[in-house]
Design an enzyme around this catalytic site. Sequence first.
Site, mmCIF file in Angstrom:
data_model
loop_
_atom_site.group_PDB
_atom_site.id
_atom_site.type_symbol
_atom_site.label_atom_id
_atom_site.label_comp_id
_atom_site.label_asym_id
_atom_site.label_seq_id
_atom_site.Cartn_x
_atom_site.Cartn_y
_atom_site.Cartn_z
ATOM 1 N N ASN A 142 7.305 -17.032 -2.049
ATOM 2 C CA ASN A 142 6.665 -17.015 -3.364
ATOM 3 C C ASN A 142 7.718 -17.463 -4.370
ATOM 4 O O ASN A 142 8.591 -16.689 -4.754
ATOM 5 C CB ASN A 142 6.153 -15.609 -3.687
ATOM 6 C CG ASN A 142 5.567 -15.531 -5.088
ATOM 7 O OD1 ASN A 142 5.378 -16.555 -5.754
ATOM 8 N ND2 ASN A 142 5.283 -14.318 -5.549
ATOM 9 N N TRP A 143 7.609 -18.705 -4.791
ATOM 10 C CA TRP A 143 8.631 -19.250 -5.694
ATOM 11 C C TRP A 143 8.439 -18.805 -7.136
ATOM 12 O O TRP A 143 9.273 -19.113 -7.983
ATOM 13 C CB TRP A 143 8.625 -20.790 -5.620
ATOM 14 C CG TRP A 143 9.228 -21.332 -4.368
ATOM 15 C CD1 TRP A 143 9.901 -20.637 -3.415
ATOM 16 C CD2 TRP A 143 9.225 -22.705 -3.944
ATOM 17 N NE1 TRP A 143 10.323 -21.477 -2.421
ATOM 18 C CE2 TRP A 143 9.914 -22.755 -2.727
ATOM 19 C CE3 TRP A 143 8.695 -23.886 -4.469
ATOM 20 C CZ2 TRP A 143 10.106 -23.953 -2.020
ATOM 21 C CZ3 TRP A 143 8.877 -25.070 -3.775
ATOM 22 C CH2 TRP A 143 9.579 -25.096 -2.564
ATOM 23 N N LYS A 144 7.325 -18.168 -7.412
ATOM 24 C CA LYS A 144 7.036 -17.741 -8.794
ATOM 25 C C LYS A 144 7.189 -18.953 -9.722
ATOM 26 O O LYS A 144 6.822 -20.058 -9.328
ATOM 27 C CB LYS A 144 7.934 -16.557 -9.170
ATOM 28 C CG LYS A 144 7.865 -15.451 -8.099
ATOM 29 C CD LYS A 144 8.513 -14.154 -8.476
ATOM 30 C CE LYS A 144 8.322 -13.146 -7.341
ATOM 31 N NZ LYS A 144 8.871 -11.832 -7.648
ATOM 32 N N GLU A 181 4.005 -4.622 -1.587
ATOM 33 C CA GLU A 181 5.217 -4.900 -2.356
ATOM 34 C C GLU A 181 5.460 -3.763 -3.349
ATOM 35 O O GLU A 181 4.848 -3.729 -4.427
ATOM 36 C CB GLU A 181 5.071 -6.202 -3.145
ATOM 37 C CG GLU A 181 4.822 -7.421 -2.286
ATOM 38 C CD GLU A 181 5.265 -8.701 -3.013
ATOM 39 O OE1 GLU A 181 6.099 -9.419 -2.461
ATOM 40 O OE2 GLU A 181 4.780 -8.963 -4.129
ATOM 41 N N GLY A 216 10.526 -13.497 -2.547
ATOM 42 C CA GLY A 216 10.737 -14.131 -3.843
ATOM 43 C C GLY A 216 12.104 -14.793 -3.893
ATOM 44 O O GLY A 216 12.313 -15.891 -3.366
ATOM 45 N N GLY A 217 13.068 -14.122 -4.494
ATOM 46 C CA GLY A 217 14.393 -14.698 -4.760
ATOM 47 C C GLY A 217 15.027 -15.393 -3.567
ATOM 48 O O GLY A 217 15.533 -16.522 -3.683
HETATM 49 P P1 13P Z 1 11.944 -10.624 -4.415
HETATM 50 O O1 13P Z 1 12.058 -11.067 -2.973
HETATM 51 O O2 13P Z 1 12.691 -11.499 -5.363
HETATM 52 O O3 13P Z 1 12.256 -9.169 -4.572
HETATM 53 O O4 13P Z 1 10.398 -10.810 -4.829
HETATM 54 C C1 13P Z 1 9.422 -10.259 -4.038
HETATM 55 C C2 13P Z 1 8.110 -10.756 -4.497
HETATM 56 O O5 13P Z 1 7.636 -10.421 -5.566
HETATM 57 C C3 13P Z 1 7.399 -11.714 -3.630
HETATM 58 O O6 13P Z 1 6.089 -11.890 -4.041
#
Ligand code: 13P
Length: 263
Positions: A10-12, A176, A243-244
């Site tokens: 999830n690259w946001k 999550e 995410g990150g």
């Molecule tokens: P992180 O891996 O950056 O904690 O983010 C998790 C997330 O929100 C994936 O949707």
Amino acid sequence: MNRKPIFAANWKMNKGPSETEDFVKSLLSKLQGSNFNSEIVIAPPFVSLAKLADQLHTATAVQNAHAIQIAAQNCSEYDSGAYTGEVSVLMLREFFVHYVILGHSERRSIFGETDAVINAKIKKAREANLKPIFCIGETLAEREGGKLEEVLRTQITGGLKDVSEKDLAEIVVAYEPVWAIGTGVTATSAQAQEAHAFVRSVISGLYGADAAGKIRIQYGGSVKPNNAAELMACPDIDGALIGGASLEPQSFFEIIRNGTQSA
Ligand code: 13P
């Protein structure tokens, strides 16, 4: 129960088309020759979907690349019309999108999405045969206030209201915990397993043990190469939403590799 692990990036709000191109080239070269028994998904911003689709199509044709599925990070609950800024499920289909992330805690807390809105989006996604990655999770205050189970049960029941068992089979749940997202604090594997087992039990209550046994439940929240194996070894964890650590091809690759080996 044999559930294929699913690792989704999830690259946001990161990576436009050119960064997407660089990432995919690098990831494909790392995946070359490997044959992980897991599903790999990338969810870029909307504006990078075309580039991602183009590249994966060419790569698959040219080098028999590891199949990577495309996800969107959101969709509209409406079909078309006067909804400025929204993107419909049929538009996403044109970009070869297979999955759509719905109910992410950032959409819930920053953009005010309720369980009812998420439920409408899940149903709209299924009308277009998109597979929802349905996110749920509690805040730290809710966990510390002893509300973990109540919050998860409400989110699951609300999000899946009137969703058929047939459609449930095409849904992936992502647990999550909000306090673990982007914080570097991961749920311990025991905390994660406990929550996942609870989620499965709620689904079992709604749809029966067979459906609950088949549904995949990803963990998300500070998943990194060095904790992926331990998390994925838990019996009710079937992959990760990242995410990150999904922004770098090397760390995304290592999470898939380490996680698949222990799943
Ligand atoms: P992180 O891996 O950056 O904690 O983010 C998790 C997330 O929100 C994936 O949707």
